[in-house]
Design an enzyme around this catalytic site. Structure first.
Site, mmCIF file in Angstrom:
data_model
loop_
_atom_site.group_PDB
_atom_site.id
_atom_site.type_symbol
_atom_site.label_atom_id
_atom_site.label_comp_id
_atom_site.label_asym_id
_atom_site.label_seq_id
_atom_site.Cartn_x
_atom_site.Cartn_y
_atom_site.Cartn_z
ATOM 1 N N LYS A 88 0.822 -1.212 0.000
ATOM 2 C CA LYS A 88 0.000 0.000 0.000
ATOM 3 C C LYS A 88 0.850 1.254 0.000
ATOM 4 O O LYS A 88 0.488 2.260 -0.605
ATOM 5 C CB LYS A 88 -0.954 0.009 1.205
ATOM 6 C CG LYS A 88 -2.108 -0.965 1.053
ATOM 7 C CD LYS A 88 -3.201 -0.646 2.052
ATOM 8 C CE LYS A 88 -4.391 -1.561 1.866
ATOM 9 N NZ LYS A 88 -5.385 -1.406 2.933
ATOM 10 N N LYS B 91 -5.309 -10.634 -6.283
ATOM 11 C CA LYS B 91 -6.488 -10.792 -5.424
ATOM 12 C C LYS B 91 -7.657 -9.930 -5.915
ATOM 13 O O LYS B 91 -7.431 -8.804 -6.358
ATOM 14 C CB LYS B 91 -6.052 -10.337 -4.020
ATOM 15 C CG LYS B 91 -7.004 -10.600 -2.921
ATOM 16 C CD LYS B 91 -6.464 -10.008 -1.623
ATOM 17 C CE LYS B 91 -6.628 -8.517 -1.540
ATOM 18 N NZ LYS B 91 -6.544 -7.930 -0.209
ATOM 19 N N LYS C 281 -11.666 -4.270 -4.365
ATOM 20 C CA LYS C 281 -12.512 -3.157 -4.787
ATOM 21 C C LYS C 281 -11.742 -2.115 -5.591
ATOM 22 O O LYS C 281 -12.267 -1.459 -6.462
ATOM 23 C CB LYS C 281 -13.105 -2.520 -3.525
ATOM 24 C CG LYS C 281 -14.161 -1.485 -3.781
ATOM 25 C CD LYS C 281 -14.513 -0.790 -2.508
ATOM 26 C CE LYS C 281 -13.485 0.238 -2.108
ATOM 27 N NZ LYS C 281 -13.705 1.594 -2.481
HETATM 28 P P1 TYM Z 1 -10.806 -6.335 4.420
HETATM 29 O O1 TYM Z 1 -11.872 -5.309 4.625
HETATM 30 O O2 TYM Z 1 -9.752 -6.057 3.398
HETATM 31 O O3 TYM Z 1 -11.459 -7.715 4.051
HETATM 32 C C1 TYM Z 1 -12.470 -8.302 4.861
HETATM 33 C C2 TYM Z 1 -12.336 -9.811 4.850
HETATM 34 O O4 TYM Z 1 -12.490 -10.312 3.521
HETATM 35 C C3 TYM Z 1 -11.359 -11.097 3.163
HETATM 36 N N1 TYM Z 1 -11.077 -10.866 1.737
HETATM 37 C C4 TYM Z 1 -10.940 -11.851 0.846
HETATM 38 N N2 TYM Z 1 -11.049 -13.178 0.965
HETATM 39 C C5 TYM Z 1 -10.861 -13.914 -0.154
HETATM 40 N N3 TYM Z 1 -10.565 -13.384 -1.379
HETATM 41 C C6 TYM Z 1 -10.448 -12.036 -1.532
HETATM 42 N N4 TYM Z 1 -10.190 -11.533 -2.728
HETATM 43 C C7 TYM Z 1 -10.641 -11.206 -0.391
HETATM 44 N N5 TYM Z 1 -10.620 -9.860 -0.188
HETATM 45 C C8 TYM Z 1 -10.901 -9.669 1.129
HETATM 46 C C9 TYM Z 1 -10.231 -10.585 4.042
HETATM 47 O O5 TYM Z 1 -9.228 -11.546 4.210
HETATM 48 C C10 TYM Z 1 -10.962 -10.282 5.337
HETATM 49 O O6 TYM Z 1 -11.097 -11.446 6.117
HETATM 50 N N6 TYM Z 1 -7.631 -5.642 8.168
HETATM 51 C C11 TYM Z 1 -8.922 -6.217 7.848
HETATM 52 C C12 TYM Z 1 -10.041 -5.727 8.729
HETATM 53 C C13 TYM Z 1 -9.795 -5.918 10.177
HETATM 54 C C14 TYM Z 1 -9.879 -7.130 10.901
HETATM 55 C C15 TYM Z 1 -9.577 -6.798 12.246
HETATM 56 C C16 TYM Z 1 -10.205 -8.441 10.537
HETATM 57 C C17 TYM Z 1 -9.453 -4.934 11.056
HETATM 58 N N7 TYM Z 1 -9.325 -5.471 12.300
HETATM 59 C C18 TYM Z 1 -9.587 -7.768 13.233
HETATM 60 C C19 TYM Z 1 -10.187 -9.407 11.546
HETATM 61 C C20 TYM Z 1 -9.895 -9.082 12.871
HETATM 62 C C21 TYM Z 1 -9.252 -5.858 6.416
HETATM 63 O O7 TYM Z 1 -8.857 -4.846 5.927
HETATM 64 O O8 TYM Z 1 -10.119 -6.703 5.811
#
Ligand code: TYM
Length: 334
Positions: free
Chosen positions: A115, A197, A200
């Protein structure tokens, strides 16, 4: 004898609409834990400000995401849904944990490196501290299991390191959480570039299927997915990443396994009927979610009241843990 349920905690950034990756890699698995576990689902709105953003858009996206959580089957009667920014404790704990986290470890995190390349010199320190805030989210609620997609594995590892360091440096305080990564859907790839991956922010929006897409849009995106040369349908992510991704999507969307799905299609002579079947499975999965979302999103009062209910429970648990952390870290306390 009553056994205590495992605490499940996980969340997403409310950066817009849920896509097929966040649905199949995340929400779909979360839903299955509602009855067997003590489930806490939140929106990481404080993580969402680590990249440039518009405040009005963040506010709108946050409430939309709550509606999408519920539409995906996260029944607020069987779990708690809350906003990270509404609970006092996440950023307070982050500060304490950051004093135990070597800066070099944060600089080596893959997501930070990726990022920060995108924003160059203007990279903010919040992006560097992102994993510490994530550790605080998890440790604040003594989560046993954290359901995540593959891309968040490294963040879970650092959370475990930080928790162990605190426990060893001071005294036993935190539960060491385990990641939960589903067998299918853990890494859904971009439809137009199956080696990246699904995300969005993909510049080619034909790569991303959203839970708000119409049936026609879903069919167009899936049948137009980049596939590999050759014809046979088999699961070989290195040689046939496009087909492997569609098989993974199909298996996750139909609650099947990759092995069974590959067997189902192995006799097909070309890709077209395979893609059509995958598109139908995705439409069958998404269309009821989209319809529910369109209904729920209109009901702002309902969304705000379920968030308030979630906030109260989360705050109760967070305050208790913060009192313990502060005591064990040497603060005099209130
Ligand atoms: P985020 O918002 O990027 O994604 C949310 C969840 O979706 C999963 N994910 C995917 N899984 C499979 N294929 C994909 N292409 C894909 N894109 C997203 C992510 O692995 C995630 O599980 N840092 C985290 C948010 C967060 C969090 C936490 C999660 C903040 N604090 C504490 C768990 C526990 C994030 O940005 O997820």
């Amino acid at each position: 004898m009553e056994t205590t349920k495992k605490v499940i905690l996980t969340g997403m950034q409310p950066t817009g609409k849920l896509h097929l990756g966040s649905l199949l890699g995340a929400a779909n698995n979360w839903r299955k834990m509602l009855d067997s576990c003590d489930c806490l689902f939140f929106l990481a709105d404080q993580h969402a400000i680590t990249m440039p953003y518009e405040p009005a858009e963040l506010r709108k996206n946050t409430l939309d995401c709550v509606a999408q959580y519920v539409a995906c089957g996260l029944d607020p009667k069987r779990c708690k849904i809350f906003l990270q920014s509404q609970v006092i404790g996440h950023t307070e704990l982050m500060w304490i944990l950051s004093c135990l986290t070597p800066i070099g470890q944060l600089e080596r995190m893959t997501q930070f490196k990726d990022k920060s390349k995108k924003v160059g010199d203007s990279v903010c320190s919040g992006l560097l501290f992102y994993p510490v805030l994530m550790a605080a989210d998890i440790l604040l609620y003594s989560a046993d299991l954290v359901p995540i997609g593959d891309d968040q594995k490294q963040h879970l590892e650092i959370t475990r390191d930080i928790a162990q360091k605190f426990n060893c440096t001071f005294s036993e305080t935190f539960t060491i959480p385990e990641p939960y990564i589903g067998e299918t859907g853990a890494r859904i790839m971009a439809l137009q570039n199956p080696t990246a991956k699904m995300s969005k922010s993909d510049p080619n929006q034909n790569s991303v299927v959203y839970v708000t897409d119409s049936d026609d849009a879903i069919a167009k995106k899936i049948t137009g997915a980049v596939t590999d040369s050759g014809s046979g349908v088999s699961f070989d992510p290195a040689a046939k990443p496009g087909i492997a991704n569609l098989l993974n999507i199909y298996a996750a969307a139909t609650d099947s396994t990759i092995e069974k799905s590959a067997t189902q299609f192995e006799k097909l002579a070309n890709y077209a009927p395979f893609k059509r079947t995958v598109a139908d499975a995705v439409i069958a999965k998404i269309s009821p979610i989209r319809d529910r979302y369109n209904e729920i999103a209109k009901n702002r009062e309902y969304l705000l009241s379920l968030l308030e209910d979630g906030r109260q429970e989360a705050q109760k648990r967070a305050s208790k843990m913060m009192a313990k952390v502060c005591r064990n870290a040497g603060f005099l306390g209130n």
